[in-house]
Design an enzyme around this catalytic site. Structure first.
Site, short mmCIF file in Angstrom:
data_model
loop_
_atom_site.label_atom_id
_atom_site.label_comp_id
_atom_site.label_asym_id
_atom_site.label_seq_id
_atom_site.Cartn_x
_atom_site.Cartn_y
_atom_site.Cartn_z
CE LYS A 128 -4.46 1.12 0.29
NZ LYS A 128 -5.56 0.27 0.05
N GLY A 167 -5.42 2.66 -7.19
CA GLY A 167 -6.18 3.92 -6.81
C GLY A 167 -6.69 3.56 -5.28
CG ASP A 168 -7.27 3.53 -0.84
OD1 ASP A 168 -7.73 2.50 -0.55
OD2 ASP A 168 -7.59 4.47 0.19
P1 NDP Z 1 -13.05 7.99 -2.63
O1 NDP Z 1 -11.74 8.77 -2.65
O2 NDP Z 1 -13.45 7.87 -4.16
O3 NDP Z 1 -14.18 8.40 -1.87
C1 NDP Z 1 -13.91 8.42 -0.68
C2 NDP Z 1 -15.12 8.89 0.22
O4 NDP Z 1 -15.07 8.92 1.56
C3 NDP Z 1 -15.60 10.14 -0.17
O5 NDP Z 1 -16.97 10.53 -0.29
C4 NDP Z 1 -15.02 11.27 0.84
O6 NDP Z 1 -15.69 12.49 1.24
C5 NDP Z 1 -15.36 10.03 2.07
N1 NDP Z 1 -14.18 10.35 3.28
C6 NDP Z 1 -12.98 10.24 3.08
N2 NDP Z 1 -12.40 10.18 4.14
C7 NDP Z 1 -13.26 10.65 4.92
C8 NDP Z 1 -13.03 11.05 6.62
N3 NDP Z 1 -12.07 10.99 7.08
N4 NDP Z 1 -14.41 11.36 7.00
C9 NDP Z 1 -15.31 11.20 6.25
N5 NDP Z 1 -15.67 10.67 4.97
C10 NDP Z 1 -14.57 10.62 4.41
O7 NDP Z 1 -12.29 6.59 -2.13
P2 NDP Z 1 -12.89 5.12 -2.32
O8 NDP Z 1 -14.32 5.12 -2.54
O9 NDP Z 1 -11.78 4.45 -3.38
O10 NDP Z 1 -12.52 4.32 -0.81
C11 NDP Z 1 -13.50 4.29 0.18
C12 NDP Z 1 -13.02 3.17 1.20
O11 NDP Z 1 -12.79 2.00 0.41
C13 NDP Z 1 -11.38 3.42 1.44
O12 NDP Z 1 -11.66 2.89 2.90
C14 NDP Z 1 -10.73 2.56 0.61
O13 NDP Z 1 -9.54 2.07 1.38
C15 NDP Z 1 -11.57 1.40 0.45
N6 NDP Z 1 -11.36 0.60 -0.52
C16 NDP Z 1 -11.14 0.95 -1.81
C17 NDP Z 1 -11.12 0.34 -3.06
C18 NDP Z 1 -11.38 0.83 -4.25
O14 NDP Z 1 -11.02 -0.02 -5.24
N7 NDP Z 1 -11.39 1.95 -4.56
C19 NDP Z 1 -10.79 -1.34 -2.88
C20 NDP Z 1 -11.10 -1.52 -1.36
C21 NDP Z 1 -11.14 -0.94 -0.47
P3 NDP Z 1 -15.22 13.67 0.42
O15 NDP Z 1 -15.73 13.54 -0.82
O16 NDP Z 1 -15.74 14.84 1.07
O17 NDP Z 1 -13.85 13.77 0.32
#
Ligand code: NDP
Length: 453
Positions: A128, A167-168
């Site tokens: 990561k 990505g993440d």
């Molecule tokens: P994105 O950046 O696309 O979206 C993240 C979302 O969560 C946004 O709506 C953001 O709000 C919100 N967010 C982020 N940090 C916070 C915080 N500290 N408090 C409140 N809201 C928050 O990320 P992903 O959708 O890709 O990832 C979401 C989760 O899923 C993470 O835990 C990631 O590690 C996990 N994940 C992702 C994968 C993937 O393929 N993308 C695979 C497996 C796990 P705002 O828009 O305001 O920033």
């Protein structure tokens, strides 16, 4: 020394050797404590020092990322790549760009990734990375400058059989594009060294949808096991990013009713169902605040962050059958778990990484709520990333249906593996324990085979 004492000793070592890395310690504790029945049964893991080795990254790279902003000012951020474990394949795991990123966060995510990747049954190790760079409010030019500077160091450590980032949070197709472009320029090689690429230059169909779709497939497997189905269920989803959007999309396709989404500023509650076109326009295309959603849909309510009930999050206070935490770590606390139970929730299915605190998980379990643990439920993203690697290596591109049907099968297999393992160790239905043991056993056995490295 008993298995419990061995676990306690290694966790003490983690605390001492990684001070201040609370999320990493939390992740290690959750995994190791659930391994006790396996460690009691098989002495080899202790004899081969597996716990102390698996909890130590093979390599941690920390580097300075220097770039120039639009005003001409020189800016500096920290970059990280933790290459955690390569026992079953090249390092694989995402990059997170968010101001909260530090070594402890990257280590927690990398540690989780080891077991998740093993659970998919595919040949991928765990890693990561990321940076404390905040893409919010930056121009396209600034994001490109940062991504190129980040890659100018990371490329030394990558490669399609070495380390394949994706990505993440904060890293979508745009950032992957800028980083891949720079990787190609520096190495003079067009190869599958990153996943999450755009379709026209090596990406896989259904990769964008994979984590969200996979999460819903996993939830459906759980419900089916207990004679239920996702169709007709009222669902709450947190987050409004990649995982949340495609969870909502799949839920709608399968006849469920997703009624919420949230971002870092607030929550949308839309009782007749979240409108996907509006959500995508605001968050995927525009990267704006969700507040706008309630201006467009007058029958939706926007609850700003500061109005959350005491100690809890508004999204978990809305009645639902199934909850999909899909935003970030530790977003679902004990207060939230109590609200969910009081409101009749039957399943919590984790889309984000480690979104539920240990106290919340214990409370849900004690109250009979079914639980889909992150490293199983959100493994669809990395699984399809591996399918992207396979397509790149064979210079093929598969149809959406082909990739989606493979994803469906992989999620079913992950569910069966976790369920069968929980049964094998006398805790049928404890998918957290089943997933941890099954993932660990595959990696640990490979480490034993490969000797003291
Ligand atoms: P994105 O950046 O696309 O979206 C993240 C979302 O969560 C946004 O709506 C953001 O709000 C919100 N967010 C982020 N940090 C916070 C915080 N500290 N408090 C409140 N809201 C928050 O990320 P992903 O959708 O890709 O990832 C979401 C989760 O899923 C993470 O835990 C990631 O590690 C996990 N994940 C992702 C994968 C993937 O393929 N993308 C695979 C497996 C796990 P705002 O828009 O305001 O920033």
């Amino acid at each position: 020394m008993s298995a419990k004492e061995y676990v306690a000793e290694v966790l003490e070592y983690v605390k001492e050797s990684s001070p201040g890395q609370s999320e990493f310690y939390q992740a290690a504790t959750e995994v190791f404590e659930s391994l006790v029945p396996l460690l009691e049964e098989d002495d080899r893991y202790r004899e081969h020092g597996i716990l102390e080795r698996i909890v130590t990254p093979e390599r941690s790279i920390i580097f300075r990322v220097t770039w120039v902003d639009d005003s001409g000012r020189i800016r500096s951020n920290l970059g990280y790549r933790v290459q955690f474990n390569s026992a079953i394949g090249p390092y694989k795991g995402g990059l997170r760009f968010h101001p909260t990123v530090n070594l402890g966060i990257v280590k927690f995510l990398g540690f989780e990734q080891i077991y998740k990747n093993a659970l998919t049954g595919l040949p991928i190790g765990g890693g990561k990375g990321g940076s404390n760079f905040d893409p919010k409010g930056k121009s396209d030019k600034e994001i490109m400058a940062f991504c190129q500077a980040f890659m100018s160091e990371l490329f030394h450590h990558m490669g399609q059989t070495r380390d394949v980032p994706a990505g993440d949070i904060g890293v979508g197709a745009k950032e992957i594009g800028y980083m891949f472009g720079e990787y190609k320029r520096l190495t003079m090689r067009f190869e599958g060294a990153m996943t999450g690429k755009q379709i026209i230059w090596g990406g896989s169909l259904a990769r964008k949808e994979a984590t969200g779709y996979g999460s819903v497939y996993f939830a459906e497997n759980i419900l089916k096991h207990y004679g239920l189905e996702i169709k007709g269920k009222i669902c709450t989803v947190s987050g409004a990013g990649n995982v949340a959007i495609y969870t909502i999309e799949k839920l709608k396709k399968m006849g469920a009713l997703p009624v919420t989404c949230s971002d870092s500023k607030g929550t949308i509650y839309h009782p007749r169902g979240v409108d996907l076109n509006t959500l995508k326009a605001i968050k995927e295309v525009g990267r704006e605040s969700l507040e706008k959603y309630a201006h467009i849909h007058k029958d939706a309510t926007y609850i700003p962050l500061h109005q959350y009930p005491e100690g809890g999050h508004a999204v978990w206070n809305i009645p639902c059958d199934v909850a999909f935490p899909s935003a970030t770590q530790n977003e679902l606390t004990l207060v939230d778990a109590k609200n969910l139970v009081n409101n009749g929730c039957i399943l919590v299915n984790e889309g984000a990484n480690m979104p539920s605190t240990p106290e919340a998980i214990a409370y849900l379990k004690a109250n009979g709520v079914y639980f889909g643990p992150a490293k199983a439920a959100n493994a669809g993203g990395v699984a399809v990333s591996q399918l992207e690697m396979a397509q790149n290596a064979s210079m093929q591109s598969w149809s959406f249906t082909e990739v989606d049907s493979r994803l469906f099968e992989i999620m079913k297999n992950i569910f069966n593996t976790a369920m069968n393992t929980s049964r094998e160790f006398g805790e049928e239905g404890d998918l957290l324990m089943g997933a941890n043991i099954a993932g660990f056993r595959r990696v640990a056995n490979a480490m034993i085979d490969q000797g003291a490295v």
